[in-house]
Design a protein around this motif. Structure first.
Motif, PDB file in Angstrom:
ATOM      1  N   ASN A  16     -24.515 -73.009  53.539  1.00  0.00           N
ATOM      2  CA  ASN A  16     -23.437 -73.482  54.470  1.00  0.00           C
ATOM      3  C   ASN A  16     -22.712 -74.831  54.418  1.00  0.00           C
ATOM      4  O   ASN A  16     -22.133 -75.281  55.417  1.00  0.00           O
ATOM      5  CB  ASN A  16     -24.010 -73.177  55.866  1.00  0.00           C
ATOM      6  N   SER A  17     -23.096 -75.820  53.426  1.00  0.00           N
ATOM      7  CA  SER A  17     -22.371 -76.892  53.133  1.00  0.00           C
ATOM      8  C   SER A  17     -21.147 -76.719  52.736  1.00  0.00           C
ATOM      9  O   SER A  17     -20.779 -75.737  52.112  1.00  0.00           O
ATOM     10  CB  SER A  17     -23.450 -77.629  52.023  1.00  0.00           C
ATOM     11  N   GLU A  18     -20.367 -77.892  52.996  1.00  0.00           N
ATOM     12  CA  GLU A  18     -18.976 -77.820  52.435  1.00  0.00           C
ATOM     13  C   GLU A  18     -18.516 -79.063  51.619  1.00  0.00           C
ATOM     14  O   GLU A  18     -19.240 -80.212  51.784  1.00  0.00           O
ATOM     15  CB  GLU A  18     -18.003 -77.791  53.613  1.00  0.00           C
ATOM     16  N   PHE A  19     -18.037 -78.885  50.351  1.00  0.00           N
ATOM     17  CA  PHE A  19     -17.793 -80.223  49.627  1.00  0.00           C
ATOM     18  C   PHE A  19     -16.615 -79.911  48.780  1.00  0.00           C
ATOM     19  O   PHE A  19     -15.790 -78.798  48.670  1.00  0.00           O
ATOM     20  CB  PHE A  19     -18.805 -80.335  48.611  1.00  0.00           C
ATOM     21  N   ASP A  20     -16.013 -81.102  48.331  1.00  0.00           N
ATOM     22  CA  ASP A  20     -14.792 -81.080  47.397  1.00  0.00           C
ATOM     23  C   ASP A  20     -15.365 -80.940  46.069  1.00  0.00           C
ATOM     24  O   ASP A  20     -16.344 -81.846  45.504  1.00  0.00           O
ATOM     25  CB  ASP A  20     -13.840 -82.367  47.594  1.00  0.00           C
ATOM     26  N   PHE A  21     -14.734 -80.151  45.146  1.00  0.00           N
ATOM     27  CA  PHE A  21     -15.304 -79.978  43.642  1.00  0.00           C
ATOM     28  C   PHE A  21     -14.253 -80.704  42.894  1.00  0.00           C
ATOM     29  O   PHE A  21     -13.069 -80.112  42.793  1.00  0.00           O
ATOM     30  CB  PHE A  21     -15.590 -78.710  43.436  1.00  0.00           C
ATOM     31  N   ILE A  22     -14.580 -81.837  42.123  1.00  0.00           N
ATOM     32  CA  ILE A  22     -13.808 -82.525  41.396  1.00  0.00           C
ATOM     33  C   ILE A  22     -13.966 -82.088  39.911  1.00  0.00           C
ATOM     34  O   ILE A  22     -15.082 -82.214  39.436  1.00  0.00           O
ATOM     35  CB  ILE A  22     -13.852 -83.930  41.538  1.00  0.00           C
ATOM     36  N   TYR A  23     -12.998 -81.623  39.178  1.00  0.00           N
ATOM     37  CA  TYR A  23     -13.243 -81.289  37.671  1.00  0.00           C
ATOM     38  C   TYR A  23     -12.365 -81.855  36.771  1.00  0.00           C
ATOM     39  O   TYR A  23     -11.115 -82.278  37.299  1.00  0.00           O
ATOM     40  CB  TYR A  23     -13.401 -79.854  37.446  1.00  0.00           C
ATOM     41  N   LYS A  24     -12.716 -82.138  35.595  1.00  0.00           N
ATOM     42  CA  LYS A  24     -12.149 -82.788  34.522  1.00  0.00           C
ATOM     43  C   LYS A  24     -11.987 -81.874  33.175  1.00  0.00           C
ATOM     44  O   LYS A  24     -13.008 -81.308  32.759  1.00  0.00           O
ATOM     45  CB  LYS A  24     -12.382 -84.064  34.341  1.00  0.00           C
ATOM     46  N   TRP A  25     -10.802 -82.079  32.509  1.00  0.00           N
ATOM     47  CA  TRP A  25     -10.779 -81.684  31.100  1.00  0.00           C
ATOM     48  C   TRP A  25      -9.751 -82.205  30.334  1.00  0.00           C
ATOM     49  O   TRP A  25      -9.009 -82.746  30.669  1.00  0.00           O
ATOM     50  CB  TRP A  25     -10.618 -79.940  31.563  1.00  0.00           C
ATOM     51  N   HIS A  26      -9.681 -81.899  29.184  1.00  0.00           N
ATOM     52  CA  HIS A  26      -8.820 -82.515  28.078  1.00  0.00           C
ATOM     53  C   HIS A  26      -8.322 -81.172  27.438  1.00  0.00           C
ATOM     54  O   HIS A  26      -8.859 -80.388  26.826  1.00  0.00           O
ATOM     55  CB  HIS A  26      -9.792 -83.329  27.040  1.00  0.00           C
ATOM     56  N   ILE A  27      -7.040 -81.476  27.147  1.00  0.00           N
ATOM     57  CA  ILE A  27      -6.368 -80.623  26.115  1.00  0.00           C
ATOM     58  C   ILE A  27      -5.432 -81.314  25.177  1.00  0.00           C
ATOM     59  O   ILE A  27      -4.689 -82.317  25.686  1.00  0.00           O
ATOM     60  CB  ILE A  27      -5.273 -79.310  27.045  1.00  0.00           C
ATOM     61  N   ASN A  28      -5.647 -81.043  23.909  1.00  0.00           N
ATOM     62  CA  ASN A  28      -5.167 -81.834  22.918  1.00  0.00           C
ATOM     63  C   ASN A  28      -5.012 -83.420  23.300  1.00  0.00           C
ATOM     64  O   ASN A  28      -4.118 -84.185  23.306  1.00  0.00           O
ATOM     65  CB  ASN A  28      -3.367 -81.534  22.928  1.00  0.00           C
ATOM     66  N   ASP A  29      -6.193 -83.830  23.566  1.00  0.00           N
ATOM     67  CA  ASP A  29      -6.412 -85.210  23.888  1.00  0.00           C
ATOM     68  C   ASP A  29      -5.908 -85.857  24.981  1.00  0.00           C
ATOM     69  O   ASP A  29      -5.666 -87.102  25.124  1.00  0.00           O
ATOM     70  CB  ASP A  29      -6.295 -86.021  22.582  1.00  0.00           C
ATOM     71  N   VAL A  30      -5.428 -84.987  25.958  1.00  0.00           N
ATOM     72  CA  VAL A  30      -4.675 -85.648  27.362  1.00  0.00           C
ATOM     73  C   VAL A  30      -5.587 -85.164  28.302  1.00  0.00           C
ATOM     74  O   VAL A  30      -6.095 -83.943  28.399  1.00  0.00           O
ATOM     75  CB  VAL A  30      -3.440 -84.662  27.594  1.00  0.00           C
ATOM     76  N   ALA A  31      -6.158 -86.014  29.162  1.00  0.00           N
ATOM     77  CA  ALA A  31      -7.014 -85.996  30.292  1.00  0.00           C
ATOM     78  C   ALA A  31      -6.238 -85.359  31.526  1.00  0.00           C
ATOM     79  O   ALA A  31      -5.427 -85.598  31.646  1.00  0.00           O
ATOM     80  CB  ALA A  31      -7.576 -87.183  30.486  1.00  0.00           C
ATOM     81  N   HIS A  32      -6.970 -84.357  32.293  1.00  0.00           N
ATOM     82  CA  HIS A  32      -6.512 -83.868  33.189  1.00  0.00           C
ATOM     83  C   HIS A  32      -7.735 -83.827  34.209  1.00  0.00           C
ATOM     84  O   HIS A  32      -8.770 -83.714  33.985  1.00  0.00           O
ATOM     85  CB  HIS A  32      -6.218 -82.396  33.219  1.00  0.00           C
ATOM     86  N   THR A  33      -7.163 -83.898  35.731  1.00  0.00           N
ATOM     87  CA  THR A  33      -8.203 -83.767  36.664  1.00  0.00           C
ATOM     88  C   THR A  33      -7.618 -82.998  37.896  1.00  0.00           C
ATOM     89  O   THR A  33      -6.431 -83.105  38.043  1.00  0.00           O
ATOM     90  CB  THR A  33      -8.508 -85.273  37.169  1.00  0.00           C
TER      91      THR A  33
END
Length: 56
Positions: A16-33
């Motif tokens: 029953n906990s709540e949280f924010d899930f932050i994720y990161k990935w790269h596409i063609n050497d460009v970082a996204h969050t």
């Protein structure tokens, strides 16, 4: 490449906990969050989940 989680990520939090899930990935050497806010961990049982939904 990277992991293919298919939505089966384990997070060590109490039920029953709540949280924010932050994720990161790269596409063609460009970082996204991005952030998924107010994610809820499941209750111990389906019946408990249904009770929580009725209270809302």
């Amino acid at each position: 490449m990277g992991d293919w989680q298919q939505g089966l990520t384990t997070i060590k939090l109490p039920r029953n906990s709540e949280f924010d899930f932050i994720y990161k990935w790269h596409i063609n050497d460009v970082a996204h969050t991005a952030t998924l806010k107010n994610i809820s961990c499941t209750a111990d049982s389906l019946a408990e989940n249904n009770l929580m939904e009725e209270k809302e």
